[in-house]
Design a protein around this motif. Structure first.
Motif, PDB file in Angstrom:
ATOM      1  N   ASP A 642       6.113  -4.488  -0.989  1.00 56.86           N
ATOM      2  CA  ASP A 642       5.741  -5.067   0.300  1.00 56.86           C
ATOM      3  C   ASP A 642       5.522  -6.579   0.215  1.00 56.86           C
ATOM      4  O   ASP A 642       5.799  -7.307   1.169  1.00 56.86           O
ATOM      5  N   SER A 645       8.215  -9.420   1.047  1.00 58.13           N
ATOM      6  CA  SER A 645       8.483  -9.831   2.425  1.00 58.13           C
ATOM      7  C   SER A 645       7.298 -10.563   3.031  1.00 58.13           C
ATOM      8  O   SER A 645       7.306 -10.884   4.219  1.00 58.13           O
ATOM      9  N   ASP A 646       6.292 -10.843   2.194  1.00 51.53           N
ATOM     10  CA  ASP A 646       5.092 -11.534   2.681  1.00 51.53           C
ATOM     11  C   ASP A 646       4.824 -12.758   1.800  1.00 51.53           C
ATOM     12  O   ASP A 646       5.454 -13.790   1.957  1.00 51.53           O
ATOM     13  N   ARG A 649       7.918 -14.280  -0.107  1.00 52.58           N
ATOM     14  CA  ARG A 649       9.144 -14.376   0.687  1.00 52.58           C
ATOM     15  C   ARG A 649       9.984 -15.598   0.302  1.00 52.58           C
ATOM     16  O   ARG A 649      11.195 -15.612   0.514  1.00 52.58           O
TER      17      ARG A 649
END
Length: 785
Positions: A642, A645-646, A649
């Motif tokens: 996860d 994408s945070d 990124r």
């Protein structure tokens, strides 16, 4: 007596335009009284005191804040070495003393000083060690330089007052030779603009030496895209001033000049000289005489009143400062970039500035922070291969003191500012198999000056920021140890190692609750950031720095040295570790050495511009080290699913791929039939990625994580099923969730549609590798005979 000694030293310093050192050794209070006597005797125009005390009538600085003196000059600087003797502060104070000035050192009795422990020593006593474990070898060597070097006066202070003072050395060197005496490098005549100069004449009038004139002339090329300048100098030669003059001249010509340095204080001189030039020109052009050079009515030379790191010039040009990491993105498309103290930045970050239209790199050859062999060796190769026409200029003439100033020579020797590896010819042709593995004890290093210089020189080469404090750590810190490979009597590879962990339950609890524990970098991150209270219990050995001689790069010396370290310490620790600014090349090196990823920082290091990786290598197939790796590798895998994408990124896709390849925790794949339909449909049929992005993410993680481990076991390596661009595509689009148009543009696909078709193609071998029976039957529906 003190007053007369100070006057004599000051008089000789002024006559030779050199500097002198006055050491007042003994009781601290008596030392301050004597220092005041010396100051009153020479009646300086400017004095600074660096001490843990305050309340002086002079400018004050703390030892840990002596960086504030960088770029400043004082006639007398007093450094109190009693309560906190910080080697970095010595370098800063030396650099702040002007020609004809005095550096006054207040020290304990010199014979007793090596046994004294103070607040700096306390910083070296990292848990589980105590201050009693810190040695005094750095002070022992430092005292030796004070007693043997020219230009240093030594006074043993009597505890009962001036009557008991004894002069051990007067520090006088005699009249300077006519051949070597000079005016501190200043030109005898006012420098003038060279023929065909394009900068304003006032820019050259602001120069103090012929070297500065040549440097500013070289900087003229920055007005034309495709040009680069490299300006090198020892400290005190005026390279930053020359860069500032050039920046101001470029801004006055309408150019947008972006300046960067490890910190703004490093670029303060650049801005000071640019401001002088810009404001002088603005005043000359202020026809209405109201002092408002910006025409906005408020007399604000910056034009906005809020941004102290920007100078606006009449005509639209400007000079602005950004941190290295921010500057590397070239915001607002500057016309030219000036990188000051470039040697204190890592090579990979410097390479990002090569996208600028024009760029200058100003670097200190022998400095107090980051002497930068990485710049002079590795980055110059990259610069020569770039598109730029490169112009080199070196500044040798001192600005503030004479060329043969004995204090400069003393500081270089005492702090090893000029330490460098063995010359290339001495190690050329060395074979890795013939090198001898050697333990470098602090006693060995102290007893063998050439060995110390070569060892420390290699450590300087290994890191973009090696400071005098690091020399003290090498000689005195109880948690550090050094190992080397020696060939023909020369150090060809060196590793600096730190013992970590093995902490008791109370320290682990305090660490978990937020207390910082010095010298235990990996346990601290795993405990405080990743919330593992047991992480500091196993014993670890961290590679702080490792370097091979640049003449023997890629010859296997670094790997051989690590192998020897692993063999020596395997029974003494539970795991080996390393933390560093992650690059694809370094990730490959450490993975091949058996290290596995457990963490990637969530922000870039301000200085390096890189995300930091932490990697572990257990010393056995089971035990505390293996348990630590297993649980943190699994946690890393789960975070990245996860986090990419945070917080991650923007991480380089090759860094992401390298970090995941080195993660030993298998990525589970448990897709539903519906998810397999989406994946198979996108790879072999008319399906779309957007129908099940989580499924694509799981497969991408598996491809990058599991494949490398299989390859090392001799099985088929999934990395062979995907080329480099396909791996980057999986990272950018699937794991980092970037828009298709930006991914297509970055990776060279002709359109977003072509990019997405390539993504489907990349999943065909992944379906073959990981697909269930159901997935393979589904795929058969789209495969024609």
């Amino acid at each position: 007596m003190i007053a007369a000694l100070a006057r004599d030293a000051k008089r000789e310093a002024e006559a030779a335009n050199e500097r002198r050192v006055l050491v007042l050794a003994g009781d601290r209070d008596r030392g301050f009284d004597a220092a005041y006597d010396a100051i009153e005797a020479v009646d300086p125009t400017s004095t600074a005191v660096v001490s843990t005390r305050d309340g002086f009538r002079f400018e004050e600085h703390r030892p840990r804040s002596a960086d504030e003196l960088l770029g400043r000059t004082r006639e007398v600087v007093v450094l109190d070495c009693h309560e906190q003797f910080v080697p970095n502060a010595v370098g800063r104070c030396v650099g702040a003393v002007d020609g004809g000035g005095l550096l006054i050192l207040l020290t304990p009795d010199l014979d007793a000083w090596p046994a004294v422990r103070d607040r700096f020593d306390d910083s070296l006593a990292v848990p589980p060690y105590g201050i009693e474990d810190v040695t005094g070898r750095f002070r022992e060597r430092f005292v030796g330089t004070l007693r043997s070097h020219p230009g240093i006066a030594l006074v043993s202070l009597g505890a009962d007052g001036p009557g008991g003072d004894a002069i051990e050395r007067d520090g006088l060197t005699g009249p300077p030779d006519d051949a070597t005496a000079d005016s501190g490098g200043r030109s005898a005549e006012t420098p003038t603009a060279p023929p065909n100069a394009t900068f304003l004449e006032t820019a050259y009038e602001a120069c103090l030496t012929g070297d500065q004139v040549r440097a500013v002339t070289a900087f003229e090329s920055l007005a034309t895209p495709g040009h680069a300048v490299v300006a090198e100098a020892d400290r005190g030669r005026g390279k930053s001033s020359a860069a500032g003059i050039a920046a101001g001249a470029l801004a006055l010509a309408g150019r947008d000049v972006l300046v960067t340095a490890p910190a703004f204080r490093n670029a303060a001189e650049v801005f000071a000289r640019a401001r002088e030039l810009i404001e002088g020109r603005a005043r000359d052009g202020d026809e209405d005489g109201d002092g408002d050079e910006n025409g906005d009515g408020d007399g604000d030379e910056n034009g906005d009143g809020d941004d102290a790191h920007r100078l606006d010039a009449p005509g639209g040009g400007r000079v602005r400062f950004l941190s290295p990491a921010d500057c590397a993105d070239l915001p607002d498309d500057p016309d030219a970039v000036i990188v000051d103290e470039a040697a204190a930045l890592p090579v990979r970050l410097l390479e990002r500035f090569l996208d600028a239209p024009a760029v200058a790199f100003c670097t200190t050859v022998h400095g107090y922070e980051g002497a930068g062999r990485g710049f002079s060796i590795r980055f110059r190769e990259r610069l020569r291969a770039s598109r730029f026409a490169v112009r080199d200029v070196r500044l040798d003439e001192p600005i503030r003191y004479a060329r043969n100033d004995p204090v400069e020579a003393w500081a270089s020797r005492a702090l090893l500012l000029d330490a460098r590896p063995a010359v290339d010819e001495a190690v050329a042709g060395s074979a890795v198999g013939d090198a001898t593995y050697r333990r470098l004890t602090p006693g060995d290093l102290l007893a063998d000056e050439p060995l110390l210089r070569e060892t420390f020189g290699l450590l300087v080469a290994a890191h973009y920021r090696t400071e005098p404090n690091d020399l003290a750590r090498l000689l005195d810190a109880p948690n550090l140890t050094a190992r080397a490979l020696v060939a023909e009597g020369r150090v060809v590879a060196v590793a600096l190692l730190a013992r970590e962990g093995g902490l008791d339950a109370d320290i682990r609890r305090r660490m978990y609750e937020g207390e910082r524990v010095r010298g235990n970098m990996v346990p601290d991150v795993l405990t405080s950031q990743l919330r593992d209270e047991a992480a500091a219990e196993p014993r670890g050995l961290r590679t702080v720095r490792i370097a091979s001689h640049h003449a023997l790069r890629d010859e296997g010396f670094g790997s051989r040295l690590l192998d020897e370290v692993h063999g020596e310490f395997a029974s003494a620790v539970d795991y080996f570790s390393v933390g560093y600014g992650a690059t694809p090349r370094l990730l490959r090196f450490w993975r091949r050495a058996g290290y596995r990823t457990v963490h990637l920082s969530t922000s870039r290091n301000d200085a390096s511009g890189e995300y930091s990786a932490i990697m572990l290598r257990p010393t056995g197939d089971d035990g505390p080290g293996r348990d630590l790796l297993d649980r943190h590798a699994a946690a890393f895998r789960d975070r990245e699913r996860d986090g990419l994408s945070d917080a991650h990124r923007d991480v380089d896709p090759d860094v992401v791929a390298g970090a995941l390849r080195a993660c030993p925790a298998p990525a589970p794949i448990d897709l539903t039939e519906a998810e397999w339909r989406s994946v198979v449909g996108a790879s072999s049929g008319p399906g779309m990625y957007d129908s099940a992005p989580g499924a694509f993410r799981d497969l991408a993680l598996a491809a990058l994580i599991d494949g490398a481990e299989r390859g090392e076991r001799g099985e088929t390596n999934d990395a062979e099923l995907l080329d480099d661009r396909e791996e980057r595509l999986l990272v950018r689009k699937v794991l980092q969730g970037r828009p298709s148009d930006s991914v297509a543009d970055e990776l060279g696909y002709v359109s977003p549609g072509a990019c997405m078709r390539a993504l489907g193609d990349a999943y065909e071998p992944l379906v073959e590798r990981y697909g269930t029976d159901f997935a393979l039957r589904e795929r058969e529906r789209f495969i024609s005979d």
